[in-house]
Scaffold this motif. Structure first.
Motif, short mmCIF file in Angstrom:
data_model
loop_
_atom_site.label_atom_id
_atom_site.label_comp_id
_atom_site.label_asym_id
_atom_site.label_seq_id
_atom_site.Cartn_x
_atom_site.Cartn_y
_atom_site.Cartn_z
N SER A 85 0.95 -1.23 0.12
CA SER A 85 -0.09 0.12 0.05
C SER A 85 0.84 1.41 -0.04
O SER A 85 0.63 2.43 -0.87
CB SER A 85 -0.95 -0.12 1.16
OG SER A 85 -1.73 1.13 0.98
N GLN A 118 2.40 1.74 -3.27
CA GLN A 118 1.53 2.23 -4.22
C GLN A 118 1.22 3.65 -4.17
O GLN A 118 1.24 4.40 -4.96
CB GLN A 118 0.18 1.35 -4.08
CG GLN A 118 -0.83 1.66 -5.05
CD GLN A 118 -2.02 0.68 -5.01
OE1 GLN A 118 -2.24 -0.26 -4.10
NE2 GLN A 118 -3.12 0.74 -5.92
N PHE A 143 4.57 0.86 -8.44
CA PHE A 143 3.45 -0.12 -8.61
C PHE A 143 4.31 -1.24 -9.04
O PHE A 143 3.62 -2.48 -8.33
CB PHE A 143 2.54 0.19 -9.62
CG PHE A 143 1.94 1.44 -9.39
CD1 PHE A 143 1.11 1.63 -8.43
CD2 PHE A 143 2.24 2.64 -10.22
CE1 PHE A 143 0.36 2.66 -8.34
CE2 PHE A 143 1.67 3.86 -10.13
CZ PHE A 143 0.71 3.89 -9.20
N ALA A 192 5.11 -2.51 -5.52
CA ALA A 192 3.82 -2.77 -4.68
C ALA A 192 3.20 -4.17 -4.98
O ALA A 192 3.00 -4.93 -4.17
CB ALA A 192 2.64 -1.78 -4.88
N LYS A 193 3.19 -4.23 -6.43
CA LYS A 193 2.85 -5.65 -6.93
C LYS A 193 3.39 -6.91 -6.29
O LYS A 193 3.01 -7.70 -5.78
CB LYS A 193 3.14 -5.86 -8.38
CG LYS A 193 2.51 -7.20 -9.08
CD LYS A 193 2.34 -6.85 -10.64
CE LYS A 193 4.11 -6.90 -10.92
NZ LYS A 193 3.92 -6.92 -12.49
N GLN A 204 2.66 -7.31 -2.56
CA GLN A 204 1.25 -7.63 -2.70
C GLN A 204 1.04 -9.27 -2.88
O GLN A 204 0.07 -10.04 -2.51
CB GLN A 204 0.02 -6.81 -3.27
CG GLN A 204 -1.31 -7.20 -3.11
CD GLN A 204 -1.65 -6.88 -1.70
OE1 GLN A 204 -1.58 -5.71 -1.06
NE2 GLN A 204 -2.27 -8.01 -0.68
N ASN A 248 -6.74 -5.79 -4.17
CA ASN A 248 -5.68 -4.96 -4.03
C ASN A 248 -4.60 -5.16 -5.11
O ASN A 248 -4.09 -4.27 -5.68
CB ASN A 248 -4.74 -5.05 -2.85
CG ASN A 248 -5.43 -4.71 -1.43
OD1 ASN A 248 -6.40 -4.20 -1.63
ND2 ASN A 248 -4.90 -5.42 -0.47
N SER A 276 -5.85 -3.34 -8.10
CA SER A 276 -5.94 -1.94 -8.24
C SER A 276 -4.25 -1.65 -8.72
O SER A 276 -4.34 -0.88 -9.36
CB SER A 276 -6.04 -1.33 -6.87
OG SER A 276 -7.40 -1.44 -6.57
N ILE A 277 -3.49 -2.49 -8.31
CA ILE A 277 -1.97 -2.26 -8.83
C ILE A 277 -1.88 -2.68 -10.17
O ILE A 277 -1.25 -1.75 -10.84
CB ILE A 277 -1.24 -3.05 -7.85
CG1 ILE A 277 -1.07 -2.84 -6.61
CG2 ILE A 277 0.16 -3.03 -8.55
CD1 ILE A 277 -0.59 -3.79 -5.61
#
Length: 84
Positions: A15, A18, A23, A26-27, A30, A54, A57-58
């Motif tokens: 998060s 992100q 990203f 973040a990916k 996650q 989640n 969204s990424i």
């Protein structure tokens, strides 16, 4: 360690990355969270559904709309089955 609390921490880091606009990082975090949750909680747990959302969204932010759609649909299917 593969503990659900570690998964939560990975999700929190995802998060933050992100929000920072990183990203790809973040990916990665996650996905780590999701992998632990799948292993420890099973594929139909609502936490898994949240992680799919989640990731959706990424992937949307990365412009990968097909993958975003797939993850969002997986998460929704779990929530519909578990929560009605």
């Amino acid at each position: 360690p593969e503990h659900v609390n570690v998964a939560r921490s990975y999700g929190n880091l995802a998060s933050i990355y992100q929000d920072l606009g990183d990203f790809e990082q973040a990916k990665e975090y996650q996905q780590r969270a999701l992998d632990i949750e799948l292993d420890k909680l099973g594929p139909e747990h609502v936490n898994v559904a949240t992680s799919y959302g989640n990731l959706a969204s990424i992937h949307k932010a990365l412009g990968d709309l097909e993958q975003a759609k797939e993850y969002q649909q997986r998460g929704l299917a779990i929530k519909l089955k578990k929560l009605g």
